[in-house]
Design a protein around this motif. Sequence first.
Motif, PDB file in Angstrom:
ATOM      1  N   ASP A 140      66.285 -33.999 -26.734  1.00 36.62           N
ATOM      2  CA  ASP A 140      67.144 -34.440 -27.842  1.00 36.62           C
ATOM      3  C   ASP A 140      66.434 -35.423 -28.766  1.00 36.62           C
ATOM      4  N   HIS A 204      68.883 -28.677 -36.395  1.00 34.06           N
ATOM      5  CA  HIS A 204      68.742 -29.937 -35.683  1.00 34.06           C
ATOM      6  C   HIS A 204      68.852 -31.111 -36.646  1.00 34.06           C
ATOM      7  N   GLN A 208      68.033 -33.399 -32.395  1.00 40.60           N
ATOM      8  CA  GLN A 208      69.137 -32.967 -31.546  1.00 40.60           C
ATOM      9  C   GLN A 208      69.851 -31.788 -32.184  1.00 40.60           C
ATOM     10  N   LYS A 334      74.648 -40.605 -29.697  1.00 39.72           N
ATOM     11  CA  LYS A 334      73.838 -39.408 -29.465  1.00 39.72           C
ATOM     12  C   LYS A 334      74.224 -38.644 -28.198  1.00 39.72           C
TER      13      LYS A 334
END
Length: 378
Positions: A140, A204, A208, A334
Amino acid sequence: MRVVVYGAGQLAQMMYLAGSPLGIEVQAVDVNNDTVVHPVSKSPLDTSLDQALEGADALTVEFEHVPEHLLEEATKTGKLMPSIESILVGADRVREKALLEGMKVANSAHRIVTHLEQLDECIETLGEKLILKSSRDGYDGYGQWRLANKEELPELKRALATLNLEKVPLVVEKMVPFERELSLIGVRNKQGDVRTYPLAENLHYQGQLHVSVAPATHVDDALQAKAHDIFVKLAEGMDYVGVLAVELFQCGDELLVNELAPRVHNSGHWSQSGAVTSQFENHLRAICGLPLGDTSAIGPSAMINIIGCSSFSRELLSIDGSHLHWYGKSVREKRKMGHINVTTDSYVKLGEKLHDLSQYLPLEYFPKLIGEAKRLKG
């Protein structure tokens, strides 16, 4: 039948939900304390790990970073699928690159770095634009650094000075000017039967995954066939059993393998509502020795990750073809809190539905949503 999954996160939960209609009981292992738990409630079950392994028909993993001593014990049972070798490939980029090179599967030009002084040589052989990846525990967007030009090298070396590169080397890659990121989810069972899903296009943000669209737009039969052939070469070469995700860079008509994930994967979540058989059901079918299910798409789909927030309206379910999957975690920056699947019968309608979805979401947490909605609507 019973399956024990190492890891007790959302992927184990979704395997549990897919297994119930098949009569497959799924148990999970909290690898932090070796406790057997229910995959949804996370409450401890009245069984020891040894008892769970003995009573299982198959053992599998939901992520690559299972402590190796647990994988070694699982291997002794003869029930672990995929194999420990395949799992460790996903956990270590050095092993991963060695596998790709050994099988002659195209990937980014790279060097393995165990001392900072080797970075100067990397610039000479690979060029100034580089991406540096920790060989272990990076995901990530974590454990990655970028070099735009050689003038930045002294500062980068200072940032990396505290790392023990002899213990955890860097994989330094030439930055590839790819057109887009794609992924292929495929599955192989114990009998050697293989099926692959349509390619998905992945967007992304800060390393991530935020949005996947499947089938990816502008994919012809030749490109899909190339991806399928890559999967077959890898799966057969590893004698792989289960779902394997292959992340790819598209460069014109060519595909470069970026990463492998030896498990069900975030970019395959669209299959829960967008394919005849989900990746979770097919993984269980594969490791339990059952016939594989149809991997065809039933229409254009999008998967939208819910990352780092819980403040959105459940009224989004008023959008036809939308499905919410909530993981039940505490909110953290996140952190993947859940995902939304949207399925319809055309890309234009999919774009319209993504635009409608944006009305129910705090858009600062969904930076790729509006742009993808506009792209699909044309």
